[in-house]
Design an enzyme around this catalytic site. Structure first.
Site, PDB file in Angstrom:
ATOM      1  N   ASP A 198       0.851  -1.183   0.000  1.00 16.42           N
ATOM      2  CA  ASP A 198       0.000   0.000   0.000  1.00 16.42           C
ATOM      3  C   ASP A 198       0.889   1.235   0.000  1.00 16.42           C
ATOM      4  O   ASP A 198       1.646   1.443   0.945  1.00 16.42           O
ATOM      5  CB  ASP A 198      -0.894  -0.025   1.251  1.00 16.42           C
ATOM      6  CG  ASP A 198      -2.056   0.949   1.180  1.00 16.42           C
ATOM      7  OD1 ASP A 198      -1.906   2.006   0.538  1.00 16.42           O
ATOM      8  OD2 ASP A 198      -3.098   0.656   1.784  1.00 16.42           O
ATOM      9  N   ARG A 228      -0.350   4.416  -0.530  1.00 17.52           N
ATOM     10  CA  ARG A 228      -1.201   5.603  -0.439  1.00 17.52           C
ATOM     11  C   ARG A 228      -0.644   6.629   0.538  1.00 17.52           C
ATOM     12  O   ARG A 228      -0.003   6.293   1.519  1.00 17.52           O
ATOM     13  CB  ARG A 228      -2.618   5.213  -0.026  1.00 17.52           C
ATOM     14  CG  ARG A 228      -3.384   4.566  -1.152  1.00 17.52           C
ATOM     15  CD  ARG A 228      -4.740   4.124  -0.725  1.00 17.52           C
ATOM     16  NE  ARG A 228      -4.654   2.886   0.035  1.00 17.52           N
ATOM     17  CZ  ARG A 228      -5.695   2.118   0.314  1.00 17.52           C
ATOM     18  NH1 ARG A 228      -6.906   2.476  -0.072  1.00 17.52           N
ATOM     19  NH2 ARG A 228      -5.538   0.993   0.987  1.00 17.52           N
TER      20      ARG A 228
END
Length: 194
Positions: A116, A118
């Site tokens: 991830d 983000r």
């Protein structure tokens, strides 16, 4: 104002200097403690195209319904396709999953990426713009979103596992997120159909 199947919401864009923006969908008094908040990343396949192995569309719809039911809350919509890796990388990862029979975390590792990537700083800009109270109710099962909010100084008084309906094809994906990604999924609240 935006009228939706889930209620009528205030809609705004937020960002800093440059092209990066995000959208907030909100209603009610956000400065009161306990307002609901969801940080939601864009998912073209799950939201617009109805991908059967994804729960992003149902989660977004349910979060909007929950905000409307509570009367105060916000969904911050972030353009972070493929857990922040971008649409091209997401498609490459999907093809690796199909060809090699691996999950999305394993595919990202083969592409040299973390699970991830983000960045939630734009969400912080949006929440500050909207005057969100310090004490909030989190509408998410993702531990990194909780960590991001807490890192911005918010206190999570309650975390809600959303109830929604999703295709049976999404079961393995959700199990992977639960077991490997430590998502706080409540499988009793998810109805698998089709």
């Amino acid at each position: 104002m935006l009228e939706t199947a889930h209620g009528t919401f205030n809609v705004s864009t937020h960002g800093v200097d440059g092209p990066e923006r995000c959208v907030s969908i909100s209603l009610g008094e956000l400065s009161r403690d306990g307002a609901a908040v969801r940080l939601h990343s864009s998912c073209l396949f799950g939201e617009a195209l109805g991908a059967c192995d994804c729960d992003c569309g149902p989660q977004l719809a349910t979060a909007m319904q929950e905000v409307a039911r509570r009367g105060a809350g916000v969904v911050v919509y972030l353009y972070q396709e493929g857990r922040g890796a971008g649409l091209d990388t997401k498609i490459s990862g999907m093809e690796l999953q199909r060809v090699e029979g691996i999950n999305s975390y394993q595919a990202y590792a083969k592409l040299g990426l973390s699970r991830d990537v983000r960045d939630y700083r734009l969400a912080q800009v949006a929440l500050t713009d909207l005057g969100l109270a310090q004490h909030v109710t989190l509408l998410s099962n993702n531990p990194t979103k909780r960590q991001a909010l807490e890192g911005f100084g918010y206190v999570i008084d309650e975390q809600i596992a959303l109830s929604y309906q999703v295709s049976k094809r999404a079961y393995d994906y959700l199990l992977m997120k639960h077991e490997e990604g430590k998502h706080a999924l409540d499988f009793d609240k998810i109805r698998f159909v089709g």
